[in-house]
Each structure stands twice: as structure tokens, then as C-alpha cells.
Design a protein around this motif. Structure first.
Motif, PDB file in Angstrom:
ATOM      1  N   GLY A  30       0.799  -1.213   0.000  1.00 44.09           N
ATOM      2  CA  GLY A  30       0.000   0.000   0.000  1.00 44.09           C
ATOM      3  C   GLY A  30       0.834   1.266   0.000  1.00 44.09           C
ATOM      4  N   VAL A  31       2.162   1.129   0.033  1.00 45.53           N
ATOM      5  CA  VAL A  31       3.051   2.281   0.166  1.00 45.53           C
ATOM      6  C   VAL A  31       3.334   2.912  -1.192  1.00 45.53           C
ATOM      7  CG1 VAL A  31       5.361   3.039   0.851  1.00 45.53           C
ATOM      8  CG2 VAL A  31       4.128   1.373   2.246  1.00 45.53           C
ATOM      9  N   LEU A  32       3.224   4.220  -1.254  1.00 47.21           N
ATOM     10  CA  LEU A  32       3.649   4.984  -2.419  1.00 47.21           C
ATOM     11  C   LEU A  32       4.893   5.776  -2.031  1.00 47.21           C
ATOM     12  CD1 LEU A  32       0.178   6.380  -3.573  1.00 47.21           C
ATOM     13  CD2 LEU A  32       1.504   4.593  -4.707  1.00 47.21           C
ATOM     14  N   LEU A  33       5.975   5.583  -2.764  1.00 50.80           N
ATOM     15  CA  LEU A  33       7.208   6.323  -2.499  1.00 50.80           C
ATOM     16  C   LEU A  33       7.436   7.361  -3.585  1.00 50.80           C
ATOM     17  CD1 LEU A  33       9.758   3.572  -1.368  1.00 50.80           C
ATOM     18  CD2 LEU A  33       8.407   5.125   0.055  1.00 50.80           C
ATOM     19  N   PRO A  34       8.026   8.499  -3.223  1.00 48.05           N
ATOM     20  CA  PRO A  34       8.375   9.464  -4.261  1.00 48.05           C
ATOM     21  C   PRO A  34       9.439   8.874  -5.181  1.00 48.05           C
ATOM     22  CG  PRO A  34       9.412  10.057  -2.190  1.00 48.05           C
ATOM     23  CD  PRO A  34       8.491   8.907  -1.883  1.00 48.05           C
TER      24      PRO A  34
ATOM     25  N   PHE B 152       7.847   9.272   5.445  1.00 51.02           N
ATOM     26  CA  PHE B 152       8.190   7.848   5.442  1.00 51.02           C
ATOM     27  C   PHE B 152       9.675   7.772   5.785  1.00 51.02           C
ATOM     28  CE2 PHE B 152       8.942   3.604   3.779  1.00 51.02           C
ATOM     29  CZ  PHE B 152       7.753   2.941   4.066  1.00 51.02           C
ATOM     30  N   ILE B 153       9.970   7.424   7.040  1.00 49.92           N
ATOM     31  CA  ILE B 153      11.340   7.468   7.557  1.00 49.92           C
ATOM     32  C   ILE B 153      11.894   6.053   7.684  1.00 49.92           C
ATOM     33  CG2 ILE B 153      12.778   8.119   9.538  1.00 49.92           C
ATOM     34  CD1 ILE B 153      10.694  10.323  10.134  1.00 49.92           C
TER      35      ILE B 153
ATOM     36  N   LEU C  62       8.235  -8.733   2.847  1.00 50.45           N
ATOM     37  CA  LEU C  62       9.432  -7.978   2.492  1.00 50.45           C
ATOM     38  C   LEU C  62       8.991  -6.816   1.602  1.00 50.45           C
ATOM     39  CD1 LEU C  62      12.504  -7.621   2.424  1.00 50.45           C
ATOM     40  CD2 LEU C  62      12.578  -9.277   0.538  1.00 50.45           C
ATOM     41  N   LEU C  63       9.058  -5.606   2.132  1.00 50.44           N
ATOM     42  CA  LEU C  63       8.554  -4.446   1.401  1.00 50.44           C
ATOM     43  C   LEU C  63       9.462  -4.049   0.246  1.00 50.44           C
ATOM     44  CD1 LEU C  63       6.452  -2.045   1.303  1.00 50.44           C
ATOM     45  CD2 LEU C  63       8.228  -0.729   2.504  1.00 50.44           C
TER      46      LEU C  63
END
Length: 318
Positions: free
Chosen positions: A24-28, A95-96, A191-192
């Protein structure tokens, strides 16, 4: 010190967000790395200015590790100071990530991949960063001496303790990565993401099959050192500047700039020029065009440098 208010148009400034694998994660597309320029030897106000600029332009992912500095731990301390002064109101927008795996403190428990080290290191990192949890915690390197089950179970337990929301691995070989994927999947802690070095001069994750495996299994991939620590810029095309990273010789050695490498860099630069791009823009855009790549980690010693690196996002917009 002036109070920081984030740019209200920070999500309308052109940043593109990519889904991290099948999560579900969106990263730049461009993430900010704290490996260099955020340690105790660096001016805090400059670090503050860079992070403000990054967030104001849609960079929500800050990537750290326990031993980033110098000195060890000081990049995380810089982030802790930034959290208290500027970013506390925006914590849920950030998101750290942090990591443990390399040398951190003396003795047998300050290195590699034991449960003892990973758990203690993350506890220390959270205190330095002045946050309750990290969004992502990595095993920073493969440990051939510690059972993989021990390292991976520590990651599982860290998530279940609420100290991290997701876990990742960095620079693990392919077979160990396959084992990690299956072990974590069976324990409902997927595993993300995989962090590896991928750039025009180093394509090992592609050659080894890491990128193909990540794509197949729905694991994100983030590239560190995308500009090969500055080699893939115009910095070294005409010699070694006195104020350059190579002149200091810590991570980038002068002997690395062989005539063959220089000729290669000049060919790449000519290709970039013919495309109306800088070498750095072309190098970053190339990585982001590779199948399976979620984001690139860039460092920055100034807002001007970060602004240049952000131009690559426009090259990969859908």
C-alpha cells in the motif's frame, strides 16, 4: 529560529509517487538520503534548508542508517533535531527509514545481523531521531555468519513490537533474498523493499537477477548511489576539483578515475548533451526507467543540487 510551515502546494510541484511492489506504500520517485551531508561535521542550517526544500517539493521519504554521519549516529541526531523543530506536525506525511548491519559500536554486539545488534540498534536510532517508530527498518547487509532465521525473525518481532511498520533488506545476495522473501511471507510480515546499488556504471542487481525477482514477487526496489557518488555528473569530466569528494579520498578514491572510466563518462556526457540533458539527469532518468525500480535515493549538499536532481522526475512522468 524561524518556524517552518510546509509549502501548501508540496504535492502539486511535480513529484511522482510509485507503488512499492504490491504494498500500500507509495514512495516518491526521488527520495532523500542522509548518508552524507547530514552529520555532526556538516552545518545544521544547511541540512535544515535541504530537508525543507525536499519536503516542499514532495519528497516524503527520508532514508537513514545507524552509522550515517560522520560521526556515527549523528545523521539520525540531525533528523531528531529537525523533527523537534520543524517536522513533528508532518510526521504522518513522512516515510522514515533506518538500518543496522554495519559497524556501529565496539565489541561483538555492534555489527552484522544478530538479534542482539538489530534490536539494540533500532532502540538507539529511535531515541536519536526522537520518534516512536520507523516506517521502514532494514537489515543493512547480509551476514554470512548469523543464521538467516535469526536476522529475519528479529525483523518480524520488530514489526510486531510496533517499532517499525515495514522491513527491507539491503545488498543481500539473490539466494538469501529468496529465503528472506519466503520466511517473511510465511510470518505475515512481507518484504517491502530491496535497497541496492544500481546506476549506469554498476548494474549488478540486474545482472544478478535481483530486480527480476523483486518484480516477480512484488517487492519494491530503491537504488542508492545512483550517480556513483558524483562520477555520473559533470564534476570529474575535466579533472578532480579540490573541493570534491574524490579529493578527500574517503569513499571515492582518485585511483578509481582511470582513463577508461573517464572516457566512458565523457561518452555518457555526450549522449546526455545530445538529448538536451545533463549527465546526472540522464543517469537518474535511466534508473527510473528500469522495470521494477520504485525510487532513487539522492544525496544533496545544497538545495541547488537537489533541484537539479529533481529534474529527472519530469523525464519519467506517465
Amino acid at each position: 529560529m524561524d518556524q517552518y510551515f510546509a509549502d501548501k502546494s508540496r504535492y502539486d510541484n511535480g513529484m511522482v509517487y510509485e507503488r512499492c511492489g504490491r504494498s500500500g506504500v507509495l514512495l516518491p520517485k526521488v527520495s532523500l538520503g542522509f548518508w552524507h551531508n547530514f552529520g555532526s561535521v556538516d552545518p545544521y542550517e544547511r541540512s535544515r534548508e535541504i530537508t525543507h526544500y525536499a519536503f516542499d517539493h514532495g519528497i516524503t521519504h527520508f532514508d537513514l542508517a545507524n552509522n550515517y554521519g560522520p560521526v556515527y549516529g549523528s545523521a539520525e541526531e540531525t533528523l531528531g533535531r529537525l523533527m523537534d523543530q520543524d517536522f513533528r506536525p508532518y510526521r504522518d506525511e513522512l516515510f522514515i527509514s533506518s538500518k543496522a548491519g554495519y559497524d556501529m559500536w565496539p565489541g561483538p554486539y555492534g555489527n552484522w545481523g544478530s538479534r542482539k545488534y538489530l534490536t539494540a540498534s533500532l532502540d538507539q536510532s529511535l531515541k536519536r531521531m526522537r520518534i516512536d517508530y520507523v516506517d521502514l527498518f532494514y537489515s543493512h547487509r547480509y551476514d554470512p555468519a548469523t543464521p538467516l532465521e535469526e536476522t529475519l525473525q528479529a525483523l518480524v518481532d520488530i514489526v510486531r513490537q510496533g517499532k517499525a511498520l515495514y522491513v527491507g533488506i539491503s545488498r543481500w545476495p539473490l539466494e538469501a533474498t529468496k529465503f528472506a522473501y519466503q520466511y517473511l511471507k510465511e510470518r505475515d510480515v512481507p518484504l517491502l523493499i530491496y535497497q541496492g546499488r544500481l546506476n549506469l556504471l554498476d548494474r549488478e542487481p540486474q545482472e544478478e537477477g535481483i530486480l527480476d525477482f523483486c518484480t516477480e514477487k512484488g517487492i519494491g526496489f530503491i537504488s542508492f548511489s545512483p550517480l556513483a557518488q558524483g562520477l555520473l555528473t559533470d564534476r570529474y569530466l575535466n579533472g578532480i576539483p579540490e573541493d570534491s569528494r574524490m579529493s578527500k579520498g574517503q569513499f571515492l578514491k582518485k585511483e578509481m578515475l582511470t582513463p577508461e572510466l573517464l572516457a566512458c563518462l565523457k561518452r555518457y556526457n555526450e549522449e546526455a548533451t545530445s538529448r538536451g540533458e545533463t549527465l546526472a539527469e540522464m543517469a537518474l532518468a535511466w534508473i527510473l526507467h528500469q522495470q521494477g525500480v520504485t525510487s532513487v535515493l539522492v544525496g544533496a549538499s545544497s538545495t541547488a543540487q537537489l533541484e537539479k536532481n529533481l529534474r529527472c522526475v519530469l523525464k519519467v512522468k506517465k
